[in-house]
Design a protein around this motif. Sequence first.
Motif, PDB file in Angstrom:
ATOM      1  N   GLN A   7       0.829  -1.206   0.000  1.00  0.00           N
ATOM      2  CA  GLN A   7       0.000   0.000   0.000  1.00  0.00           C
ATOM      3  C   GLN A   7       0.865   1.259   0.000  1.00  0.00           C
ATOM      4  OE1 GLN A   7      -2.450  -0.691   3.443  1.00  0.00           O
ATOM      5  NE2 GLN A   7      -3.638  -2.312   2.453  1.00  0.00           N
ATOM      6  N   ALA A   8       1.975   1.201   0.731  1.00  0.00           N
ATOM      7  CA  ALA A   8       2.886   2.355   0.776  1.00  0.00           C
ATOM      8  C   ALA A   8       3.537   2.601  -0.582  1.00  0.00           C
ATOM      9  CB  ALA A   8       3.962   2.122   1.841  1.00  0.00           C
ATOM     10  N   TYR A   9       3.738   1.534  -1.345  1.00  0.00           N
ATOM     11  CA  TYR A   9       4.388   1.655  -2.655  1.00  0.00           C
ATOM     12  C   TYR A   9       3.391   1.754  -3.819  1.00  0.00           C
ATOM     13  CZ  TYR A   9       9.242   0.975  -1.235  1.00  0.00           C
ATOM     14  OH  TYR A   9      10.499   1.149  -0.706  1.00  0.00           O
ATOM     15  N   ARG A  10       2.111   1.729  -3.512  1.00  0.00           N
ATOM     16  CA  ARG A  10       1.090   1.690  -4.562  1.00  0.00           C
ATOM     17  C   ARG A  10       1.247   2.805  -5.599  1.00  0.00           C
ATOM     18  NH1 ARG A  10      -3.569   1.623  -1.555  1.00  0.00           N
ATOM     19  NH2 ARG A  10      -3.499   3.886  -1.482  1.00  0.00           N
TER      20      ARG A  10
ATOM     21  N   ALA B  86      17.210  -8.948 -15.042  1.00  0.00           N
ATOM     22  CA  ALA B  86      18.273  -7.942 -15.009  1.00  0.00           C
ATOM     23  C   ALA B  86      18.423  -7.299 -13.630  1.00  0.00           C
ATOM     24  CB  ALA B  86      17.994  -6.852 -16.049  1.00  0.00           C
ATOM     25  N   TYR B  87      17.348  -7.357 -12.844  1.00  0.00           N
ATOM     26  CA  TYR B  87      17.389  -6.779 -11.496  1.00  0.00           C
ATOM     27  C   TYR B  87      16.377  -7.512 -10.624  1.00  0.00           C
ATOM     28  CZ  TYR B  87      16.366  -3.810  -7.524  1.00  0.00           C
ATOM     29  OH  TYR B  87      16.161  -3.383  -6.235  1.00  0.00           O
ATOM     30  N   VAL B  88      16.743  -7.699  -9.356  1.00  0.00           N
ATOM     31  CA  VAL B  88      15.843  -8.336  -8.382  1.00  0.00           C
ATOM     32  C   VAL B  88      15.909  -7.570  -7.067  1.00  0.00           C
ATOM     33  CG1 VAL B  88      15.293 -10.435  -7.091  1.00  0.00           C
ATOM     34  CG2 VAL B  88      16.290 -10.613  -9.377  1.00  0.00           C
ATOM     35  N   GLY B  89      14.733  -7.277  -6.475  1.00  0.00           N
ATOM     36  CA  GLY B  89      14.764  -6.694  -5.142  1.00  0.00           C
ATOM     37  C   GLY B  89      13.709  -5.648  -4.861  1.00  0.00           C
ATOM     38  N   ALA B  90      14.146  -4.577  -4.201  1.00  0.00           N
ATOM     39  CA  ALA B  90      13.243  -3.520  -3.747  1.00  0.00           C
ATOM     40  C   ALA B  90      13.058  -2.442  -4.814  1.00  0.00           C
ATOM     41  CB  ALA B  90      13.801  -2.890  -2.472  1.00  0.00           C
ATOM     42  N   ILE B  91      12.022  -1.639  -4.638  1.00  0.00           N
ATOM     43  CA  ILE B  91      11.749  -0.535  -5.558  1.00  0.00           C
ATOM     44  C   ILE B  91      12.713   0.620  -5.295  1.00  0.00           C
ATOM     45  CG2 ILE B  91      10.055   1.241  -6.182  1.00  0.00           C
ATOM     46  CD1 ILE B  91       7.883  -0.910  -5.685  1.00  0.00           C
ATOM     47  N   ASP B  92      12.879   0.948  -4.030  1.00  0.00           N
ATOM     48  CA  ASP B  92      13.823   2.010  -3.639  1.00  0.00           C
ATOM     49  C   ASP B  92      14.240   1.776  -2.189  1.00  0.00           C
ATOM     50  OD1 ASP B  92      11.785   3.100  -1.939  1.00  0.00           O
ATOM     51  OD2 ASP B  92      11.013   4.308  -3.587  1.00  0.00           O
ATOM     52  N   ASN B  93      14.877   2.756  -1.580  1.00  0.00           N
ATOM     53  CA  ASN B  93      15.404   2.533  -0.226  1.00  0.00           C
ATOM     54  C   ASN B  93      14.660   3.296   0.865  1.00  0.00           C
ATOM     55  OD1 ASN B  93      16.283   5.107  -0.852  1.00  0.00           O
ATOM     56  ND2 ASN B  93      18.344   4.830   0.010  1.00  0.00           N
ATOM     57  N   ASN B  94      13.408   3.675   0.590  1.00  0.00           N
ATOM     58  CA  ASN B  94      12.632   4.336   1.635  1.00  0.00           C
ATOM     59  C   ASN B  94      11.151   4.005   1.486  1.00  0.00           C
ATOM     60  OD1 ASN B  94      11.321   6.249   3.419  1.00  0.00           O
ATOM     61  ND2 ASN B  94      13.240   7.403   3.428  1.00  0.00           N
ATOM     62  N   THR B  95      10.706   3.030   2.269  1.00  0.00           N
ATOM     63  CA  THR B  95       9.305   2.600   2.188  1.00  0.00           C
ATOM     64  C   THR B  95       8.347   3.703   2.607  1.00  0.00           C
ATOM     65  OG1 THR B  95       9.947   0.318   2.682  1.00  0.00           O
ATOM     66  CG2 THR B  95       7.636   0.908   3.024  1.00  0.00           C
ATOM     67  N   LYS B  96       8.675   4.402   3.682  1.00  0.00           N
ATOM     68  CA  LYS B  96       7.746   5.363   4.272  1.00  0.00           C
ATOM     69  C   LYS B  96       7.586   6.652   3.469  1.00  0.00           C
ATOM     70  CE  LYS B  96       8.499   3.786   9.029  1.00  0.00           C
ATOM     71  NZ  LYS B  96       8.941   4.167  10.393  1.00  0.00           N
ATOM     72  N   ASP B  97       8.659   7.115   2.850  1.00  0.00           N
ATOM     73  CA  ASP B  97       8.632   8.425   2.197  1.00  0.00           C
ATOM     74  C   ASP B  97       9.289   8.363   0.826  1.00  0.00           C
ATOM     75  OD1 ASP B  97       8.659  11.082   1.492  1.00  0.00           O
ATOM     76  OD2 ASP B  97       9.765  11.776   3.265  1.00  0.00           O
ATOM     77  N   ALA B  98       8.472   8.395  -0.210  1.00  0.00           N
ATOM     78  CA  ALA B  98       8.988   8.308  -1.581  1.00  0.00           C
ATOM     79  C   ALA B  98       9.948   9.449  -1.892  1.00  0.00           C
ATOM     80  CB  ALA B  98       7.825   8.315  -2.575  1.00  0.00           C
ATOM     81  N   ALA B  99       9.628  10.638  -1.397  1.00  0.00           N
ATOM     82  CA  ALA B  99      10.450  11.814  -1.682  1.00  0.00           C
ATOM     83  C   ALA B  99      11.828  11.714  -1.039  1.00  0.00           C
ATOM     84  CB  ALA B  99       9.743  13.083  -1.210  1.00  0.00           C
TER      85      ALA B  99
END
Length: 203
Positions: A68-71, A153-166
Motif C-alpha cells: 500500500q505504501a508503494y502503490r 536484469a534486477y531483483v529486489g526492492a523498488i527504492d530505499n525508503n518505504t515510508k517516504d517516496a520523496a
Amino acid sequence: MLKLKLFSLLLFVVFFAGNKINSGYQVGDTVKDFELKNVDGEMLALSDFEDENGVILIFDCNTCPYSQAYRERIKSLHANFKSKGYPVLAINPNDPGRSPGDAFDKMVAYAKENGYKHDYLQDVDQSVARAFGATNTPHVFVLKNNKGAFKVAYVGAIDNNTKDAAAADKKYVEDAVNALLKGKEPATNKTKAIGCTIKWKEA
C-alpha cells in the motif's frame, strides 16, 4: 565413523543443492513463460509482452502495508516506463484462504478503486511466485527482452525508503530500467526485497 561422516556430507550436499534449485530466478536467468488471470477477466501470458523491451514484474497484493505504501510509486513506474517499452506487470501471489482481502474479486475492486492502468494477475496456485523465488510483497524482477527471451536484469526492492517516496535517494528499479534503456547493465542488480511475507497455502 567414516560411513557416518559420508552420510552427513551427503545430507549437506543434498540440502544445499536443493536450496539452490528452489531459490528461484537469479540475475541473468531466462524466465519461462507463464499465463495467469488478469483483473479484466482475461488470461495474460508473459509472452504477450514479446513486443516490449522488457517488463517490470512486481509481486504485489491488496493487503500488505508495504504494498500500500508503494502503490502510487508502482503506478508511477508504469506511467513513466510503459511508453519506453517497460510496462509494470503486477502479480498477487497470496493465498486468499489465508488472506481473504486478496481474493480475485477483491483484486478487481482494488484495481478499479485505485485506478490501475497496469495489469494485475492472480497466481492462484502460487507456481509463478515459487518459480521466481519471490518472498515478499512487493518484490520486483526487472526483465529484459532479449529476442523474445525474458532475462532477469534486477531483483529486489523498488527504492530505499518505504515510508517516504520523496526521501528515497536510491531508486533501484528506475535506475535499472534507465540503464537497460541505454544499453547498459544495471549498476545495482540485486537488493533485499522489503515487505510482507507471501501468504503461502498451508499444507
